[in-house]
Each structure stands twice: as C-alpha cells, then as structure tokens.
Design a protein around this motif. Sequence first.
Motif, PDB file in Angstrom:
ATOM      1  N   VAL A 146       7.406  63.588  35.640  1.00 39.53           N
ATOM      2  CA  VAL A 146       7.573  62.670  34.692  1.00 39.53           C
ATOM      3  C   VAL A 146       6.065  61.995  34.310  1.00 39.53           C
ATOM      4  O   VAL A 146       6.643  61.647  34.731  1.00 39.53           O
ATOM      5  N   ARG A 149      14.225  71.785  26.885  1.00 41.08           N
ATOM      6  CA  ARG A 149      12.794  71.264  27.052  1.00 41.08           C
ATOM      7  C   ARG A 149      12.537  72.349  25.970  1.00 41.08           C
ATOM      8  O   ARG A 149      13.113  74.156  26.031  1.00 41.08           O
ATOM      9  N   ILE A 177      15.554  60.043  29.308  1.00 43.54           N
ATOM     10  CA  ILE A 177      14.401  60.879  30.234  1.00 43.54           C
ATOM     11  C   ILE A 177      15.249  61.490  31.279  1.00 43.54           C
ATOM     12  O   ILE A 177      15.114  62.524  31.590  1.00 43.54           O
ATOM     13  N   GLY A 220       8.010  69.681  35.001  1.00 39.48           N
ATOM     14  CA  GLY A 220       8.400  68.583  34.991  1.00 39.48           C
ATOM     15  C   GLY A 220       7.868  67.815  33.016  1.00 39.48           C
ATOM     16  O   GLY A 220       8.269  68.898  32.136  1.00 39.48           O
ATOM     17  N   GLU A 223       6.171  65.453  30.054  1.00 42.14           N
ATOM     18  CA  GLU A 223       5.234  64.850  29.282  1.00 42.14           C
ATOM     19  C   GLU A 223       5.950  63.676  27.880  1.00 42.14           C
ATOM     20  O   GLU A 223       6.751  64.613  27.152  1.00 42.14           O
ATOM     21  N   VAL A 224       6.360  62.893  28.849  1.00 44.36           N
ATOM     22  CA  VAL A 224       6.623  61.663  27.670  1.00 44.36           C
ATOM     23  C   VAL A 224       5.907  61.018  26.695  1.00 44.36           C
ATOM     24  O   VAL A 224       5.006  60.436  27.118  1.00 44.36           O
ATOM     25  N   TYR A 280      11.399  68.134  40.078  1.00 40.78           N
ATOM     26  CA  TYR A 280      10.551  67.048  39.050  1.00 40.78           C
ATOM     27  C   TYR A 280       9.500  65.903  38.710  1.00 40.78           C
ATOM     28  O   TYR A 280       9.781  64.952  38.947  1.00 40.78           O
ATOM     29  N   LEU A 303      15.193  65.630  31.857  1.00 38.75           N
ATOM     30  CA  LEU A 303      15.060  66.384  33.271  1.00 38.75           C
ATOM     31  C   LEU A 303      15.794  68.009  33.372  1.00 38.75           C
ATOM     32  O   LEU A 303      15.944  68.525  34.345  1.00 38.75           O
ATOM     33  N   PHE A 315       9.036  64.117  23.312  1.00 37.83           N
ATOM     34  CA  PHE A 315       8.305  64.902  25.317  1.00 37.83           C
ATOM     35  C   PHE A 315       7.878  66.458  24.971  1.00 37.83           C
ATOM     36  O   PHE A 315       8.363  66.917  23.656  1.00 37.83           O
TER      37      PHE A 315
END
Length: 76
Positions: free
Chosen positions: A5, A40, A30, A66, A68-69, A3, A34, A60
Amino acid sequence: MPYRVDLAYRVEEALEELPEEGRQEVMETIAAVLVEIGSRPAPCGWDGALRFGSRCWVGFTAYADGIEVYGVGWAG
C-alpha cells in the motif's frame, strides 16, 4: 502473496490530523480494499476508484502488487 500500500504524501498528512477513531476507520477501509481484489479497477491503468466506510472514503488506484491511496476523507 503480500500486497503493498503506497500512501500519497497528502494522505499521510491527512491521517496524522485525524482523531484515532477516524484513522482507525480509514485504515480498516484500506484493508478491505486489499482483501477484495475483485472490487479494484484494472491494475496499472488510469482508472481510480472510491471505497466508502461508514464515515470515511478512500480514493485509490490499483497495481499488480497492491494499491496507491491518493485521497482520504472522514466525516466525524
């Protein structure tokens, strides 16, 4: 399956300003996002989510491969 990030630029800047302890906790949070795929939001949508550590938070959004923060904070 690996994944990815992605960190928003302001997140990269915020991580640089944190003390080592804060940076470590944010990165662990973080990593937890994942690992826990079921927590999520739906991938590729407009939904975002927050994940809290003991003294931090991570904002996020999810993608098929994956996350995106887009925001982080630490109360240290």
